[in-house]
Write a protein that holds these residues in place. Structure first.
Motif, short mmCIF file in Angstrom:
data_model
loop_
_atom_site.label_atom_id
_atom_site.label_comp_id
_atom_site.label_asym_id
_atom_site.label_seq_id
_atom_site.Cartn_x
_atom_site.Cartn_y
_atom_site.Cartn_z
N ALA A 1 0.84 -1.20 0.00
CA ALA A 1 0.00 0.00 0.00
C ALA A 1 0.87 1.25 0.00
N PHE A 2 1.99 1.22 0.75
CA PHE A 2 2.91 2.35 0.76
C PHE A 2 3.46 2.62 -0.64
N GLU A 3 3.92 1.56 -1.34
CA GLU A 3 4.50 1.75 -2.66
C GLU A 3 3.48 2.28 -3.66
N GLU A 4 2.27 1.76 -3.62
CA GLU A 4 1.24 2.23 -4.55
C GLU A 4 0.93 3.71 -4.32
N ARG A 5 0.79 4.09 -3.03
CA ARG A 5 0.47 5.48 -2.73
C ARG A 5 1.64 6.39 -3.08
N ALA A 6 2.86 5.98 -2.75
CA ALA A 6 4.03 6.80 -3.05
C ALA A 6 4.20 6.99 -4.55
N ILE A 7 3.98 5.94 -5.33
CA ILE A 7 4.09 6.04 -6.79
C ILE A 7 3.08 7.05 -7.33
N GLU A 8 1.86 6.99 -6.81
CA GLU A 8 0.83 7.93 -7.26
C GLU A 8 1.21 9.37 -6.95
N LYS A 9 1.74 9.61 -5.74
CA LYS A 9 2.12 10.96 -5.34
C LYS A 9 3.30 11.47 -6.18
N VAL A 10 4.28 10.60 -6.44
CA VAL A 10 5.44 11.01 -7.24
C VAL A 10 5.01 11.27 -8.68
N ASP A 11 4.10 10.46 -9.19
CA ASP A 11 3.60 10.67 -10.55
C ASP A 11 2.91 12.03 -10.67
N ASP A 12 2.16 12.42 -9.65
CA ASP A 12 1.53 13.74 -9.65
C ASP A 12 2.58 14.85 -9.68
N LEU A 13 3.68 14.65 -8.94
CA LEU A 13 4.75 15.65 -8.93
C LEU A 13 5.45 15.73 -10.28
N LEU A 14 5.63 14.60 -10.94
CA LEU A 14 6.22 14.61 -12.29
C LEU A 14 5.39 15.48 -13.23
N GLU A 15 4.08 15.36 -13.12
CA GLU A 15 3.22 16.17 -13.99
C GLU A 15 3.32 17.65 -13.63
N ASP B 1 4.36 9.37 -15.71
CA ASP B 1 5.20 8.21 -16.01
C ASP B 1 5.25 7.31 -14.79
N THR B 2 4.32 6.36 -14.70
CA THR B 2 4.25 5.54 -13.51
C THR B 2 5.47 4.64 -13.33
N GLU B 3 6.06 4.19 -14.43
CA GLU B 3 7.25 3.35 -14.31
C GLU B 3 8.42 4.16 -13.76
N LEU B 4 8.59 5.39 -14.24
CA LEU B 4 9.62 6.28 -13.72
C LEU B 4 9.35 6.59 -12.25
N ALA B 5 8.08 6.87 -11.91
CA ALA B 5 7.73 7.14 -10.51
C ALA B 5 8.06 5.95 -9.63
N ALA B 6 7.79 4.73 -10.10
CA ALA B 6 8.09 3.53 -9.32
C ALA B 6 9.59 3.38 -9.09
N THR B 7 10.39 3.70 -10.11
CA THR B 7 11.84 3.64 -9.97
C THR B 7 12.33 4.64 -8.93
N MET B 8 11.75 5.84 -8.93
CA MET B 8 12.15 6.86 -7.97
C MET B 8 11.77 6.46 -6.56
N VAL B 9 10.60 5.86 -6.38
CA VAL B 9 10.21 5.38 -5.06
C VAL B 9 11.17 4.27 -4.59
N GLU B 10 11.52 3.39 -5.50
CA GLU B 10 12.45 2.31 -5.15
C GLU B 10 13.80 2.87 -4.72
N LEU B 11 14.27 3.91 -5.43
CA LEU B 11 15.56 4.52 -5.10
C LEU B 11 15.51 5.27 -3.77
N GLY B 12 14.33 5.84 -3.43
CA GLY B 12 14.26 6.71 -2.27
C GLY B 12 13.80 6.08 -0.98
N LYS B 13 13.16 4.90 -1.04
CA LYS B 13 12.51 4.39 0.16
C LYS B 13 13.48 4.00 1.27
N ASP B 14 14.74 3.71 0.93
CA ASP B 14 15.71 3.31 1.95
C ASP B 14 16.79 4.36 2.21
#
Length: 331
Positions: A257-271, A278-291
């Motif tokens: 649930a955290f990853e899904e919500r974070a991806i959505e928020k980052v995607d909004d910021l990209l726009e 770009d949901t795939e790009l947003a997912a990569t950014m969440v993966e890079l930033g979560k730790d």
């Protein structure tokens, strides 16, 4: 705000009003053979050798109608398209994009880098070609551009009432072959969006388009996907097969649930900052930033992995904050 890293000077945002989004979704109808059961890989561990990986078989059809085919043994989108082409004895370049669990041109069901294990693939192939003259009466054309990860950019969404919306011959799902004679084959979504944004207002330009071949019940349909729904683009199966540009595909658990919500928020910021979705790009950014422990570590990771995007410092700081908010449940 500056992050204090002394990061290299960033270019201005690519696009202000044009949008772009690469595809993301799940894959189809899976079988697990005798090679082993489906299990998620632990983060940080190398993938198992090929002999120990589960044999995943996916089911597919051509969107305009065909028998069911079976495909397996791919690790990225290009290989997937090649397998589909081989199954139906067509050239790989004929495959424009794929949707999941529907033969319709539904932009909320696009297949991309993350694949649900219980979905069914419908491959959309090239249909009629057309050439359109467009007068750019406004700065924003009202297009959202995505790409298939294998060299084709196409229209994901058309904004109601926009310049493009008034041209009935242009539809969601159309591949953009060229702008004013300049070929776009091989270009990424953000490159196409920038070209459209940079076209001068008050002048006419020429688009060459190819529409997907449609089944009989879709011929009268103009467009789908006018509304954005990021959550529906994620894998729908109990597990997902994640395709990677480099290295083998891996079977992973469904997003938290955290990853899904974070991806959505980052995607909004990209726009907001760059004019792209770009949901795939947003997912990569969440993966890079979560730790990461602080925004400077995050900025450094982004520069190393995604430096070509030239993200502004303010954007990076806000993305860091969005990931942190999602971690603690501040939605």
């Amino acid at each position: 705000m500056p992050l204090g890293l002394g990061r290299r000077k960033k270019a201005p945002p690519l696009v202000e009003n044009e949008e772009a989004e690469p595809i993301r979704g799940s894959l189809g109808g899976v079988e697990v053979g005798s090679g082993g059961s489906v299990a998620a890989l632990q983060p940080g561990l190398p993938p198992p050798p090929a002999s120990l990986r589960p044999r995943l078989v996916f089911h597919t059809q051509l969107a305009h109608g065909s028998p069911t085919g079976r495909i397996e043994g791919f690790t990225n989108v290009k290989e997937l398209y090649s397998k589909i082409a081989e199954a139906f004895k067509i050239p790989p370049v004929e495959v424009m994009f794929c949707t999941l669990n529907t033969h319709k041109v539904d932009m909320d069901k696009l297949l991309g880098g993350q694949i649900g294990l219980e979905d069914f693939i419908f491959a959309h192939t090239k249909g009629q070609r057309k050439e359109v003259e467009v007068f750019k009466s406004e700065e924003a054309l009202g297009l959202t551009i995505t790409d298939n990860g294998a060299g084709y950019a196409f229209i994901k969404r058309i904004k109601e009432g926009s310049v493009i919306d008034r041209i009935q011959v242009i539809n969601v799902g159309d591949m953009i072959e060229s702008i004013n004679g300049q070929s776009l084959i091989g270009c990424r979504h953000y490159e196409v969006a920038k070209m459209l944004k940079d076209l001068p207002k008050g002048r006419t330009f020429t688009l060459k388009l190819t529409e997907p071949r449609k089944a009989f019940d879709m011929i009268s349909q103009r467009a789908a996907g006018g509304k954005h729904n990021s959550s529906s683009q994620l894998g729908t199966g109990r597990g997902t097969l994640r395709l990677r540009a480099k290295g083998p595909a891996t079977v992973e658990e469904q997003l938290s649930a955290f990853e899904e919500r974070a991806i959505e928020k980052v995607d909004d910021l990209l726009e907001s900052y760059m004019g792209i979705r770009d949901t795939e790009l947003a997912a990569t950014m969440v993966e890079l930033g979560k730790d990461k422990r602080n925004p400077d570590e995050f900025a450094e990771a982004l520069d190393e992995r995604l430096g070509d995007f030239a993200f502004p410092d303010e954007f990076v700081f806000d993305v860091w904050g969005a990931i942190g908010d999602a971690k603690v449940g501040r939605y």
